[in-house]
Enzyme design. Structure first.
Site, PDB file in Angstrom:
ATOM      1  N   HIS A   2       0.827  -1.207   0.000  1.00  0.00           N
ATOM      2  CA  HIS A   2       0.000   0.000   0.000  1.00  0.00           C
ATOM      3  C   HIS A   2       0.864   1.262   0.000  1.00  0.00           C
ATOM      4  O   HIS A   2       0.568   2.231  -0.673  1.00  0.00           O
ATOM      5  CB  HIS A   2      -0.914   0.022   1.236  1.00  0.00           C
ATOM      6  N   ASP A  16      -6.308   5.688   1.102  1.00  0.00           N
ATOM      7  CA  ASP A  16      -6.135   4.264   0.805  1.00  0.00           C
ATOM      8  C   ASP A  16      -7.468   3.518   0.929  1.00  0.00           C
ATOM      9  O   ASP A  16      -8.265   3.798   1.833  1.00  0.00           O
ATOM     10  CB  ASP A  16      -5.133   3.657   1.799  1.00  0.00           C
ATOM     11  N   TRP A  69       0.372  -7.252  -5.840  1.00  0.00           N
ATOM     12  CA  TRP A  69       0.039  -6.528  -7.076  1.00  0.00           C
ATOM     13  C   TRP A  69       1.179  -5.639  -7.575  1.00  0.00           C
ATOM     14  O   TRP A  69       1.420  -5.518  -8.773  1.00  0.00           O
ATOM     15  CB  TRP A  69      -1.254  -5.729  -6.907  1.00  0.00           C
ATOM     16  N   ASP A  84      -5.026 -11.341  -1.653  1.00  0.00           N
ATOM     17  CA  ASP A  84      -5.501 -11.142  -3.030  1.00  0.00           C
ATOM     18  C   ASP A  84      -4.595 -11.800  -4.066  1.00  0.00           C
ATOM     19  O   ASP A  84      -4.797 -11.648  -5.260  1.00  0.00           O
ATOM     20  CB  ASP A  84      -5.598  -9.634  -3.315  1.00  0.00           C
TER      21      ASP A  84
END
Ligand code: BUP
Length: 438
Positions: free
Chosen positions: A3, A100, A338, A359
């Site tokens: 993040h 965020d 990611w 994820d």
């Protein structure tokens, strides 16, 4: 870091485009990597104005999670009421906030309450945003049935096995945050996302076409956000400099995915058996501050001696982006965080995906569909005891490094990615559109 890294990159990208940027920093951090990253950012870009956000008192034992990062998100969420005072003291005054996704449901009402536009930054894939947007409606229909395969309207079905493990428990802190954040997406002024059209056209179309859920604000692809901070070579890069072109496989499972000692030994044996040169970043603890055990203890006394002609094993932080851009690197064994996927795409480096938590399976699916790599779906996942054997790992690593077709398709995606982030590319235009709104 998954993040924090895109936030740092967005701050620099906006500042480069003549925006006046304040950067809210939160102390103390969970990991040393976070503290170093923020300090490096602020030192390298003194024009970013730090706003020091002090958290309210927080008792982690009151929440259903032991994950230090989810608990920190909750601590920040529960300090949202302190934001107006921080903003009121800022000069020149702030004209909009980018928040965020993990903080969305706590921060959006507060930011709107002081009359400012609030944009969300979704730091993962558009496929994952689709799951986040649809999930509140999905679980409302499940009653006691539990979570199964989740069919996302207008997109595809996310199989039960790819749903992040905490979401199978309705009482888990992450589930509460995920559902609340998913429910409030429509209230944001816009959703920025660190992906790009060439990789996720279908998901972006489904989101923006109102198919996933009606009434979403514009979902604007601005990725991959480009790394902003240079680094000082370091011993890892010197080692890479001495390796032949396209000969090294880079192995890393990100900043928060630990591996059991048994699995680590099999991975070590697999890398050795593959016959390939390798650079392996070892991580045995979720939080880097707790990483105390020496490599010899984790891998066995003689391992490093045995592989030293062609393998470098390191513990701690490496400059991943510099590694992926290095001419010696031509494969990446990755957990599919990611950012890691988008960084590999940017440099056209093929991935052998071994998603472990969260994820990462959803991301691995996007990665494989985009022609960037191979995903062995049977390999172990969070909550599973299974240890993947070294011979199997070695075989797959060899396949990754020898597959010319895969190398060509990753290179093709790499060219598309580079194009996307130019000023006239799809993501470059996305950023311009956002700045226009500001
Ligand atoms: Br570890 C490590 N060096 O040694 P992801 C990570 N990174 O530069 P994660 C380094 O941290 P989440 C290291 O390049 C990427 O930008 C890496 O983000 C960098 O995975 C970032 O790939 C890691 O998204 O976060 O850390 O598991 O769970 O939030 O996806």
């Amino acid at each position: 870091m998954g993040h924090l890294a895109p936030f740092c990159r967005l701050a620099v990208a906006l500042s480069d485009r003549a925006c006046d940027v304040s950067f809210i920093t939160i102390q103390p951090t969970v990991s040393s990597a976070e503290s170093r990253h923020v300090a490096t950012l602020l030192a390298a870009f003194p024009r970013l104005r730090p706003l020091d956000f002090r958290l309210a008192d927080f008792d982690p034992s009151a929440f259903a999670s032991t994950d230090p990062f989810f608990l920190r998100f909750e601590a920040i969420r529960r300090s949202a009421h302190l934001l107006p005072a921080l903003l009121a003291a800022t000069s020149p005054p702030v004209s909009a906030l980018v928040v965020d996704i993990s903080l969305a449901s706590a921060f959006l009402p507060v930011v709107s309450g002081v009359g400012l536009p609030c944009y969300l930054l979704f730091t993962a894939s558009a496929a994952m945003l689709s799951l986040c947007a649809h999930f509140p409606a999905y679980i409302a229909t499940r009653n006691t049935a539990g979570v199964g395969d989740v069919g996302i309207p207008g997109l595809r079905t996310v199989p039960k096995a790819s749903i992040p493990l905490p979401l199978h428990d309705p009482n888990n802190l992450f589930t509460t945050q995920f559902v609340e954040n998913g429910r409030i997406l429509q209230k944001a002024d816009g959703i920025l996302i660190n992906t790009f059209h060439a990789l996720e056209q279908e998901a972006l179309d489904a989101l923006n076409g109102g198919k996933v859920v009606p009434g979403l604000p514009p979902v604007v692809a601005i990725g991959p956000l480009k790394p902003a901070m240079g680094c000082e070579g370091g011993s890892t890069l010197l080692w890479l400099d001495a390796q032949p072109a396209r000969s090294v496989v880079y192995v890393s499972f990100g900043s928060r995915t630990a591996m059991s000692v048994d699995q680590m030994k099999e991975l070590g044996s697999g890398l050795e058996r593959s016959g390939c040169r390798f650079l392996w970043v070892v991580k045995s603890k979720v939080v880097d501050r707790e990483e105390e055990v020496e490599l010899e203890e984790l891998l066995g006394e003689e391992y490093q001696e045995r592989v030293k002609e062609r393998g470098l094993v390191v513990k701690g932080w490496v400059e991943q982006e510099e590694i992926l851009r290095h001419r010696a690197v031509s494969g990446f064994v990755s957990h599919c965080g990611w950012n890691s996927v988008t960084e590999a795409a940017l440099h056209g480096v093929p991935i052998l995906a071994w998603p472990r938590i969260g994820d990462q399976r959803v991301n691995a699916d996007v990665m494989a569909r985009g022609g960037l790599g191979i995903w062995v779906k049977e390999w172990s996942w969070e909550g599973e005891e299974k240890v993947v054997r070294g011979d199997e790992i070695g075989e797959r690593v060899r396949e990754l490094m020898e597959d010319e077709g895969l190398r060509a398709s990753a290179a093709r995606l790499g060219r598309e990615t580079v194009k996307a982030v130019t000023v006239d590319g799809s993501s470059g235009k996305g950023l311009t559109e956002f700045i226009g709104k500001l």
